[in-house]
Scaffold this motif. Structure first.
Motif, PDB file in Angstrom:
ATOM      1  N   THR A  73       0.839  -1.205   0.000  1.00  0.00           N
ATOM      2  CA  THR A  73       0.000   0.000   0.000  1.00  0.00           C
ATOM      3  C   THR A  73       0.869   1.247   0.000  1.00  0.00           C
ATOM      4  O   THR A  73       0.602   2.206  -0.725  1.00  0.00           O
ATOM      5  CB  THR A  73      -0.955   0.000   1.207  1.00  0.00           C
ATOM      6  N   TRP A  74       1.918   1.235   0.811  1.00  0.00           N
ATOM      7  CA  TRP A  74       2.823   2.392   0.881  1.00  0.00           C
ATOM      8  C   TRP A  74       3.479   2.635  -0.478  1.00  0.00           C
ATOM      9  O   TRP A  74       3.553   3.767  -0.951  1.00  0.00           O
ATOM     10  CB  TRP A  74       3.877   2.165   1.961  1.00  0.00           C
ATOM     11  N   LEU A 116      -0.309   7.128   4.933  1.00  0.00           N
ATOM     12  CA  LEU A 116      -0.528   6.359   6.169  1.00  0.00           C
ATOM     13  C   LEU A 116      -2.004   6.080   6.399  1.00  0.00           C
ATOM     14  O   LEU A 116      -2.373   5.005   6.869  1.00  0.00           O
ATOM     15  CB  LEU A 116       0.067   7.097   7.376  1.00  0.00           C
ATOM     16  N   VAL A 117      -2.861   7.041   6.055  1.00  0.00           N
ATOM     17  CA  VAL A 117      -4.309   6.834   6.194  1.00  0.00           C
ATOM     18  C   VAL A 117      -4.759   5.683   5.292  1.00  0.00           C
ATOM     19  O   VAL A 117      -5.514   4.798   5.716  1.00  0.00           O
ATOM     20  CB  VAL A 117      -5.090   8.129   5.873  1.00  0.00           C
ATOM     21  N   CYS A 138      -2.897   3.248   4.251  1.00  0.00           N
ATOM     22  CA  CYS A 138      -2.347   2.022   4.844  1.00  0.00           C
ATOM     23  C   CYS A 138      -3.239   1.539   5.986  1.00  0.00           C
ATOM     24  O   CYS A 138      -3.501   0.341   6.130  1.00  0.00           O
ATOM     25  CB  CYS A 138      -0.924   2.265   5.358  1.00  0.00           C
ATOM     26  N   TRP A 139      -3.717   2.469   6.802  1.00  0.00           N
ATOM     27  CA  TRP A 139      -4.611   2.122   7.913  1.00  0.00           C
ATOM     28  C   TRP A 139      -5.874   1.437   7.400  1.00  0.00           C
ATOM     29  O   TRP A 139      -6.302   0.410   7.904  1.00  0.00           O
ATOM     30  CB  TRP A 139      -4.961   3.377   8.712  1.00  0.00           C
ATOM     31  N   PHE A 140      -6.483   2.004   6.350  1.00  0.00           N
ATOM     32  CA  PHE A 140      -7.709   1.422   5.831  1.00  0.00           C
ATOM     33  C   PHE A 140      -7.462   0.087   5.128  1.00  0.00           C
ATOM     34  O   PHE A 140      -8.326  -0.785   5.130  1.00  0.00           O
ATOM     35  CB  PHE A 140      -8.448   2.406   4.934  1.00  0.00           C
ATOM     36  N   ALA A 141      -6.288  -0.080   4.541  1.00  0.00           N
ATOM     37  CA  ALA A 141      -5.954  -1.374   3.938  1.00  0.00           C
ATOM     38  C   ALA A 141      -5.860  -2.446   5.023  1.00  0.00           C
ATOM     39  O   ALA A 141      -6.380  -3.557   4.867  1.00  0.00           O
ATOM     40  CB  ALA A 141      -4.634  -1.279   3.169  1.00  0.00           C
TER      41      ALA A 141
END
Length: 164
Positions: free
Chosen positions: A49-50, A69-70, A72-75
């Motif tokens: 994702t990053w 980062l947001v 990545c959080w949702f992934a």
């Protein structure tokens, strides 16, 4: 046609300890196997994702680190919660925050009867640390969304004031 014998309850590691769980089958692997799988898949997903959000895309400008980062959080949320859809950032974030606050509060009201108090893995890691993430990160995202909405409203208000 004959009466079948009821299966005997097998001892389990869950709380309350006197709960009878029919057909319980203990794990045939140690806990660290499950944790290693969870964290290795999560790390791979975070990395992908990053990297994907770092591409320049059609705008020619890479995404800011905070926005990456947001995503990545949702992934990770999508992976952990089975890929349920998340159509709106703030709506999903509100539900996470509400659910976790409710979870902590009900456990507190029931005297933490569903876990082994102060156990380093079950209480501090699973219950406190992992669930605190779903309070801290959604709170940050809600504040961020509020800031963006406020800025957008201010910009719209200033355009309307200039038209008069």
């Amino acid at each position: 046609m004959g009466l079948e014998a009821e299966p005997l309850a097998v001892p389990h590691p869950y709380w309350p300890r006197d709960l009878e769980i029919r057909h319980y089958v203990p794990n045939d692997r140690p806990t660290w196997h499950s944790l290693a799988f969870l964290f290795s898949v999560s790390a791979a997903l975070l990395t992908l994702t990053w990297l994907a959000t770092g591409w320049r895309g059609w705008t020619g400008v890479p995404m800011r680190p905070g926005r990456r980062l947001v995503l990545c959080w949702f992934a990770i949320c999508g992976f952990i919660h089975g890929g349920r859809s998340m159509p709106k950032e703030t709506a999903d974030t509100s539900c996470q925050l509400y659910g976790d606050v409710l979870y902590f509060y009900t456990e507190y009201r029931e005297g933490f009867a569903h876990s082994e108090m102060w156990h380093p893995l079950y209480f501090w890691f699973y219950f406190v640390f992992m669930n605190t993430l779903w309070i801290v990160i959604p709170s940050i995202l809600l504040l961020d969304a509020w800031g963006h909405l406020s800025a957008a409203q201010s910009a719209l208000d200033s355009v309307k004031a200039k038209r008069r």
